[in-house]
Design a protein around this motif. Sequence first.
Motif, short mmCIF file in Angstrom:
data_model
loop_
_atom_site.label_atom_id
_atom_site.label_comp_id
_atom_site.label_asym_id
_atom_site.label_seq_id
_atom_site.Cartn_x
_atom_site.Cartn_y
_atom_site.Cartn_z
N GLY A 76 -5.23 39.23 53.91
CA GLY A 76 -5.67 38.07 54.66
C GLY A 76 -4.54 37.17 55.10
N VAL A 77 -4.89 35.90 55.31
CA VAL A 77 -3.96 34.95 55.92
C VAL A 77 -3.45 33.89 54.94
CG1 VAL A 77 -4.91 35.25 58.22
CG2 VAL A 77 -5.88 33.51 56.72
N ARG A 78 -3.80 33.99 53.67
CA ARG A 78 -3.29 33.07 52.64
C ARG A 78 -3.59 31.61 52.97
NH1 ARG A 78 -0.45 36.61 54.51
NH2 ARG A 78 1.05 35.35 55.67
N PRO A 79 -4.88 31.23 53.00
CA PRO A 79 -5.26 29.86 53.41
C PRO A 79 -4.72 28.77 52.50
CG PRO A 79 -7.12 31.01 52.41
CD PRO A 79 -6.06 32.03 52.61
N MET A 80 -4.39 29.12 51.26
CA MET A 80 -3.84 28.14 50.32
C MET A 80 -2.53 27.57 50.85
SD MET A 80 -4.59 26.95 47.22
CE MET A 80 -3.77 26.00 45.94
N LEU B 238 -13.03 42.85 45.25
CA LEU B 238 -13.33 41.95 44.12
C LEU B 238 -13.96 40.64 44.56
CD1 LEU B 238 -10.07 42.41 41.99
CD2 LEU B 238 -12.18 43.76 41.96
N ARG B 239 -13.42 40.04 45.61
CA ARG B 239 -13.95 38.74 46.07
C ARG B 239 -13.35 38.42 47.43
NH1 ARG B 239 -10.00 34.83 45.78
NH2 ARG B 239 -8.23 35.25 44.36
N GLY B 240 -13.94 37.43 48.09
CA GLY B 240 -13.43 37.00 49.38
C GLY B 240 -12.21 36.11 49.25
N GLU B 241 -11.57 35.87 50.38
CA GLU B 241 -10.40 35.00 50.40
C GLU B 241 -10.84 33.55 50.21
OE1 GLU B 241 -6.39 35.33 52.94
OE2 GLU B 241 -8.15 34.87 54.15
N GLU B 242 -10.10 32.82 49.37
CA GLU B 242 -10.48 31.44 49.05
C GLU B 242 -9.29 30.50 49.14
OE1 GLU B 242 -12.83 30.96 45.40
OE2 GLU B 242 -12.95 33.15 45.27
N LYS B 243 -9.60 29.22 49.30
CA LYS B 243 -8.58 28.16 49.22
C LYS B 243 -8.89 27.33 47.99
CE LYS B 243 -6.35 24.46 51.83
NZ LYS B 243 -6.28 23.73 53.14
N PHE B 244 -7.94 27.24 47.06
CA PHE B 244 -8.16 26.57 45.79
C PHE B 244 -7.63 25.14 45.83
CE2 PHE B 244 -8.20 31.08 44.98
CZ PHE B 244 -9.26 31.23 44.09
N ASP B 245 -8.16 24.33 44.92
CA ASP B 245 -7.79 22.91 44.87
C ASP B 245 -6.40 22.68 44.31
OD1 ASP B 245 -10.25 22.17 45.91
OD2 ASP B 245 -11.18 21.99 43.93
N ASN C 273 -1.69 39.77 56.42
CA ASN C 273 -0.90 40.86 55.86
C ASN C 273 -1.53 41.29 54.55
OD1 ASN C 273 -0.10 39.00 53.95
ND2 ASN C 273 2.10 39.31 54.24
N LEU C 274 -0.87 42.21 53.88
CA LEU C 274 -1.35 42.72 52.59
C LEU C 274 -0.28 42.44 51.54
CD1 LEU C 274 -3.53 44.35 51.02
CD2 LEU C 274 -2.19 46.40 51.56
N GLU C 275 -0.67 41.76 50.46
CA GLU C 275 0.26 41.43 49.38
C GLU C 275 -0.25 42.07 48.10
OE1 GLU C 275 0.52 37.19 49.15
OE2 GLU C 275 1.69 37.02 51.00
N THR C 276 0.55 42.93 47.50
CA THR C 276 0.12 43.69 46.32
C THR C 276 0.94 43.32 45.09
OG1 THR C 276 -0.53 45.55 47.73
CG2 THR C 276 -0.24 46.00 45.38
N PHE C 277 0.24 42.95 44.04
CA PHE C 277 0.88 42.75 42.73
C PHE C 277 0.69 44.04 41.95
CE2 PHE C 277 0.22 41.47 38.20
CZ PHE C 277 1.55 41.20 37.91
N ILE C 278 1.78 44.70 41.62
CA ILE C 278 1.74 45.98 40.91
C ILE C 278 1.86 45.71 39.42
CG2 ILE C 278 2.86 48.23 40.64
CD1 ILE C 278 3.89 47.96 43.49
N PHE C 279 0.89 46.18 38.67
CA PHE C 279 0.86 45.92 37.24
C PHE C 279 2.05 46.56 36.53
CE2 PHE C 279 -4.03 46.07 37.77
CZ PHE C 279 -4.05 44.74 38.16
N ASP C 280 2.61 45.81 35.59
CA ASP C 280 3.62 46.33 34.67
C ASP C 280 4.80 46.96 35.42
OD1 ASP C 280 1.75 45.70 32.59
OD2 ASP C 280 0.73 47.59 33.05
N PHE C 281 5.21 46.35 36.52
CA PHE C 281 6.29 46.88 37.33
C PHE C 281 7.45 45.90 37.40
CE2 PHE C 281 8.56 47.32 41.34
CZ PHE C 281 8.83 48.68 41.38
N LYS C 282 8.64 46.44 37.26
CA LYS C 282 9.84 45.63 37.44
C LYS C 282 10.80 46.41 38.35
CE LYS C 282 9.68 43.18 33.00
NZ LYS C 282 10.40 42.88 31.72
N GLY C 283 11.26 45.77 39.39
CA GLY C 283 12.17 46.45 40.30
C GLY C 283 12.09 45.86 41.69
N ASP C 284 12.98 46.27 42.54
CA ASP C 284 13.08 45.80 43.91
C ASP C 284 12.53 46.86 44.85
OD1 ASP C 284 13.72 44.80 46.37
OD2 ASP C 284 15.86 44.56 45.99
N LEU C 285 11.51 46.49 45.62
CA LEU C 285 10.89 47.44 46.54
C LEU C 285 11.14 47.10 48.00
CD1 LEU C 285 7.40 48.09 44.88
CD2 LEU C 285 9.34 49.65 45.00
N TYR C 286 11.96 46.10 48.29
CA TYR C 286 12.17 45.71 49.69
C TYR C 286 12.66 46.90 50.52
CZ TYR C 286 11.51 40.79 48.58
OH TYR C 286 10.96 39.59 48.20
#
Length: 310
Positions: free
Chosen positions: A244-248, A280-287, A255-268
């Motif tokens: 999504g567009v990261r409304p926060m 899991l859920r829709g895109e939200e803006k938090f307080d 774009n797509l932003e992925t957090f990879i579990f238990d991973f350490k390293g540079d993927l650029y």
Amino acid sequence: MRIISDYQFVTDTDRGATAAIGNFDGVHLGHRSVIEMARDAAPDAPLGVLTFDPHPRAYFAPKSAPFRLMSSAARASCLAGVGVEKLYQLPFNTALASLSPYDFAQKVLHDGLGLKHVVVGADFCFGEGRSGTAEDLRNYGAQLGFGVTVAPLMAQTEQTISSTAIRRALSDARPRDAAAMLGHWHRIEGPVIGGEQRGRELGYPTANMSIDGLHPPAFGVYAVIADVLEGPHQGRYHGVASMGVRPMFGENKPNLETFIFDFKGDLYGAPISIALVDYLRGEEKFDSLEALITQMDADSLRARAILAAL
């Protein structure tokens, strides 16, 4: 797999193939059925696929919304994975679009590519103005000396399997329904690009990817499988991703932003492939950032549980 991109300059070793013809966007179960029919039609001939780049729809309506399920590179990789030996990936341009149906059959399929047999779907249209039909192609093949098989449309329960139906499932946040029609998880593939590194500051460093030119699935958070395709971190991992567009943070380019579990390293710059497994859920803006982190913690726990059950 060899990729041939000019039908006027084809070597003898790339002639004489049997080929499935179509756009093959997504390489879904219907596409795979057509490819298998091509394999069975001439089992002693090299197995080929004839497709086009850009997609004809993009050529005729260049300002239309992004609709591709996969990039040309991802499509080629997927076709190679199902055993295609020759990919005839022809540039779709004015010259090709202007050919009459008979000229396409003669100049491209027979004289140019030298195909032994072709397989098309029952809804196949070709030639100037999409005026040629599958039955026309069958008749031209009989005249010119190549075989033609017309494959029936493939249905799953009451729904015809098609790229359009898959796009609808993805837009409706139904990645598992899309996967059932694809025969594989829907994937976003490409290099990891630089971001604002906000995730790192929040304790959730992410691998960011562009979705330019692709049909955007429903914005929100997904349980995902991440494949690093090359480099020192090559392998398969589980993770959670935000589409999504990261409304926060006031962003407006998806774009797509992925957090990879238990991973350490540079993927650029590394090529990765992200499979959308569950929504899991829709895109939200938090307080607050604290509320965002709390939700990310919950998303990660839920994603881990879903992926562990696969």
